[in-house]
Design an enzyme around this catalytic site. Structure first.
Site, PDB file in Angstrom:
ATOM      1  N   ASN A  14      32.869 -21.604   7.098  1.00 19.24           N
ATOM      2  CA  ASN A  14      32.063 -21.837   8.305  1.00 19.24           C
ATOM      3  C   ASN A  14      30.606 -21.848   7.859  1.00 19.24           C
ATOM      4  O   ASN A  14      29.998 -20.796   7.626  1.00 19.24           O
ATOM      5  CB  ASN A  14      32.339 -20.718   9.298  1.00 19.24           C
ATOM      6  CG  ASN A  14      31.861 -20.999  10.704  1.00 19.24           C
ATOM      7  OD1 ASN A  14      31.786 -20.093  11.518  1.00 19.24           O
ATOM      8  ND2 ASN A  14      31.539 -22.240  11.033  1.00 19.24           N
ATOM      9  N   ASN A  67      24.526 -24.821  17.596  1.00 17.20           N
ATOM     10  CA  ASN A  67      25.642 -25.601  17.073  1.00 17.20           C
ATOM     11  C   ASN A  67      25.176 -26.971  16.595  1.00 17.20           C
ATOM     12  O   ASN A  67      24.034 -27.387  16.845  1.00 17.20           O
ATOM     13  CB  ASN A  67      26.720 -25.764  18.149  1.00 17.20           C
ATOM     14  CG  ASN A  67      27.343 -24.450  18.544  1.00 17.20           C
ATOM     15  OD1 ASN A  67      27.703 -23.643  17.691  1.00 17.20           O
ATOM     16  ND2 ASN A  67      27.471 -24.215  19.849  1.00 17.20           N
ATOM     17  N   CYS A  76      27.901 -15.535  16.519  1.00 16.65           N
ATOM     18  CA  CYS A  76      28.799 -16.074  15.505  1.00 16.65           C
ATOM     19  C   CYS A  76      29.073 -14.990  14.482  1.00 16.65           C
ATOM     20  O   CYS A  76      28.149 -14.516  13.816  1.00 16.65           O
ATOM     21  CB  CYS A  76      28.203 -17.307  14.834  1.00 16.65           C
ATOM     22  SG  CYS A  76      29.219 -17.934  13.478  1.00 16.65           S
ATOM     23  N   ASN A  78      30.843 -15.143  11.614  1.00 18.99           N
ATOM     24  CA  ASN A  78      30.647 -15.570  10.231  1.00 18.99           C
ATOM     25  C   ASN A  78      29.172 -15.658   9.884  1.00 18.99           C
ATOM     26  O   ASN A  78      28.749 -15.257   8.795  1.00 18.99           O
ATOM     27  CB  ASN A  78      31.324 -16.928  10.005  1.00 18.99           C
ATOM     28  CG  ASN A  78      32.834 -16.820   9.986  1.00 18.99           C
ATOM     29  OD1 ASN A  78      33.392 -15.925   9.365  1.00 18.99           O
ATOM     30  ND2 ASN A  78      33.504 -17.729  10.675  1.00 18.99           N
ATOM     31  N   ASN A 152      31.407 -14.783  23.781  1.00 17.54           N
ATOM     32  CA  ASN A 152      31.578 -16.222  24.016  1.00 17.54           C
ATOM     33  C   ASN A 152      33.055 -16.461  24.329  1.00 17.54           C
ATOM     34  O   ASN A 152      33.923 -15.676  23.955  1.00 17.54           O
ATOM     35  CB  ASN A 152      31.098 -17.049  22.812  1.00 17.54           C
ATOM     36  CG  ASN A 152      31.796 -16.661  21.519  1.00 17.54           C
ATOM     37  OD1 ASN A 152      32.601 -15.744  21.465  1.00 17.54           O
ATOM     38  ND2 ASN A 152      31.473 -17.359  20.447  1.00 17.54           N
ATOM     39  N   HIS A 154      36.944 -17.744  24.522  1.00 17.81           N
ATOM     40  CA  HIS A 154      37.997 -18.243  23.639  1.00 17.81           C
ATOM     41  C   HIS A 154      39.298 -18.354  24.416  1.00 17.81           C
ATOM     42  O   HIS A 154      39.608 -17.512  25.256  1.00 17.81           O
ATOM     43  CB  HIS A 154      38.204 -17.304  22.448  1.00 17.81           C
ATOM     44  CG  HIS A 154      37.054 -17.273  21.501  1.00 17.81           C
ATOM     45  ND1 HIS A 154      36.969 -18.105  20.406  1.00 17.81           N
ATOM     46  CD2 HIS A 154      35.919 -16.520  21.499  1.00 17.81           C
ATOM     47  CE1 HIS A 154      35.837 -17.865  19.769  1.00 17.81           C
ATOM     48  NE2 HIS A 154      35.190 -16.907  20.408  1.00 17.81           N
ATOM     49  N   GLU A 201      35.749 -25.291  17.681  1.00 12.33           N
ATOM     50  CA  GLU A 201      34.594 -24.547  18.189  1.00 12.33           C
ATOM     51  C   GLU A 201      33.812 -25.378  19.194  1.00 12.33           C
ATOM     52  O   GLU A 201      33.529 -26.562  18.960  1.00 12.33           O
ATOM     53  CB  GLU A 201      33.664 -24.127  17.043  1.00 12.33           C
ATOM     54  CG  GLU A 201      34.167 -22.940  16.255  1.00 12.33           C
ATOM     55  CD  GLU A 201      33.072 -22.278  15.457  1.00 12.33           C
ATOM     56  OE1 GLU A 201      32.064 -21.841  16.074  1.00 12.33           O
ATOM     57  OE2 GLU A 201      33.196 -22.196  14.231  1.00 12.33           O
ATOM     58  N   ARG A 202      33.468 -24.733  20.279  1.00 14.92           N
ATOM     59  CA  ARG A 202      32.651 -25.364  21.310  1.00 14.92           C
ATOM     60  C   ARG A 202      31.333 -25.846  20.690  1.00 14.92           C
ATOM     61  O   ARG A 202      30.581 -25.079  20.133  1.00 14.92           O
ATOM     62  CB  ARG A 202      32.389 -24.332  22.419  1.00 14.92           C
ATOM     63  CG  ARG A 202      31.509 -24.799  23.547  1.00 14.92           C
ATOM     64  CD  ARG A 202      31.346 -23.731  24.606  1.00 14.92           C
ATOM     65  NE  ARG A 202      30.711 -22.514  24.105  1.00 14.92           N
ATOM     66  CZ  ARG A 202      30.321 -21.500  24.877  1.00 14.92           C
ATOM     67  NH1 ARG A 202      30.509 -21.536  26.167  1.00 14.92           N
ATOM     68  NH2 ARG A 202      29.752 -20.435  24.339  1.00 14.92           N
ATOM     69  N   CYS A 210      36.070 -19.248  12.228  1.00 21.33           N
ATOM     70  CA  CYS A 210      35.255 -18.785  13.355  1.00 21.33           C
ATOM     71  C   CYS A 210      35.470 -17.286  13.487  1.00 21.33           C
ATOM     72  O   CYS A 210      36.600 -16.844  13.727  1.00 21.33           O
ATOM     73  CB  CYS A 210      35.655 -19.505  14.641  1.00 21.33           C
ATOM     74  SG  CYS A 210      34.803 -18.896  16.122  1.00 21.33           S
ATOM     75  N   GLY A 211      34.410 -16.507  13.310  1.00 18.92           N
ATOM     76  CA  GLY A 211      34.536 -15.055  13.344  1.00 18.92           C
ATOM     77  C   GLY A 211      34.951 -14.525  14.696  1.00 18.92           C
ATOM     78  O   GLY A 211      35.880 -13.711  14.808  1.00 18.92           O
ATOM     79  N   THR A 212      34.275 -14.972  15.758  1.00 17.66           N
ATOM     80  CA  THR A 212      34.661 -14.520  17.094  1.00 17.66           C
ATOM     81  C   THR A 212      36.043 -15.047  17.453  1.00 17.66           C
ATOM     82  O   THR A 212      36.817 -14.391  18.149  1.00 17.66           O
ATOM     83  CB  THR A 212      33.638 -14.961  18.149  1.00 17.66           C
ATOM     84  OG1 THR A 212      33.440 -16.382  18.069  1.00 17.66           O
ATOM     85  CG2 THR A 212      32.306 -14.247  17.964  1.00 17.66           C
ATOM     86  N   GLY A 213      36.390 -16.248  16.941  1.00 20.18           N
ATOM     87  CA  GLY A 213      37.718 -16.801  17.182  1.00 20.18           C
ATOM     88  C   GLY A 213      38.804 -15.989  16.504  1.00 20.18           C
ATOM     89  O   GLY A 213      39.903 -15.804  17.058  1.00 20.18           O
TER      90      GLY A 213
END
Length: 278
Positions: A14, A67, A76, A78, A152, A154, A201-202, A210-213
């Site tokens: 990422n 983004n 984010c 990552n 955010n 998901h 990712e949006r 994606c870390g939050t993902g």
């Protein structure tokens, strides 16, 4: 035209462009993110990250992230790991526990340092937001996934076909169930318990990680009875370790808080350069 020094870094593939805006301000970060992220005509990245001093005493530094399409993200995972490595190895701090201000609040970075090199970073991502949005989402025609917010949004779908991420991810990002658009994860539980995950990712499309993902996927797996509170999330660019902490505890002098999500993984420098300002 002035030149802006930048550093390209990645966490599990990422990749983002990092600029220390306390020394090199950027007048139009939206246009900078769009132009510089172009993989054919620019530097090439998933977006632009601005590192700055914190305007509040509760944090040491701040970050903003844009983004590749110019939209601003809340957080984010990552990118925050990369910031920890950047700050420590570039001599901007000697702390191994850094408080980072994001649009999702202050996040704590725990640096794992060996011989003055940051090998891994654990990010305290805070607690997930689990308000029940299932009725609203179902009323808009979706029912196969689990909604989790890590600051955010998901939407995690468990499936045998994670490679549908391209076509299905694009459609779901803009689905009427998500008025502010959404990050989409397609996940599958492997035989060894690893959770294979691909991400749309949006604002950026398919990304290597994606870390939050990864956090949202681990939480969704626990909530649906597919995994415990600790998971390894294998994404296209690498594997992240996620723990949804069950109780308060201390490990090697570092405090881990109940209900917070802790994400551990690598961060890497790619190259430094200069680019024309926008």
């Amino acid at each position: 035209m002035s030149k802006i020094p930048f550093t390209k870094m990645h966490g599990c593939g990422n990749d983002y462009i990092y600029v220390n805006v306390s020394q090199h301000p950027i007048d139009d970060p939206i246009q900078a993110a769009i132009r510089w992220s172009d993989r054919h005509k620019g530097i090439g990245s998933d977006g632009l990250v601005l590192i700055d001093k914190s305007p509040i005493p509760e944090a040491d530094f701040s970050m903003r992230i844009f983004n590749a399409d110019g939209s601003e993200a809340m957080m984010c995972g990552n990118a925050s790991r990369c910031i920890g490595k950047y700050l420590y190895e570039r001599g901007l701090t000697d702390k191994t526990e850094i408080r980072l201000l994001t649009l999702s609040g202050v996040k704590t970075l725990l640096l794992h340092v060996e011989n003055n090199v940051v090998k891994r970073v654990t990010v305290d991502m805070g607690g997930p937001i689990l308000e029940d949005e299932s009725q609203f989402i179902a009323s808009r025609g979706l029912s196969q996934g689990t909604f989790v917010s890590m600051g955010n949004p998901h939407y995690v779908i468990f499936t045998d076909n994670v490679d549908q991420v391209g076509e299905a991810g694009r459609a779901l990002e803009f689905h009427p169930a998500f008025p502010q658009r959404c990050n989409i994860e397609f996940a599958h539980i492997e035989a060894d318990g690893t959770i294979r995950t691909r991400v749309w990712e949006r604002g950026s499309g398919i990304t290597q990680a994606c870390g939050t993902g990864a956090c949202a996927t681990a939480i969704a797996a626990f909530l649906t009875g597919r995994a415990g509170r600790k998971s390894n999330i294998a994404m296209d660019g690498g594997t992240l370790s996620i723990e949804w902490c069950e109780s308060d505890r201390s490990v090697e002098g570092r405090f881990f808080q109940k209900n917070h999500v802790y994400k551990t993984g690598p961060a890497e420098f790619v190259f430094d350069g200069e680019i024309d300002s926008i």
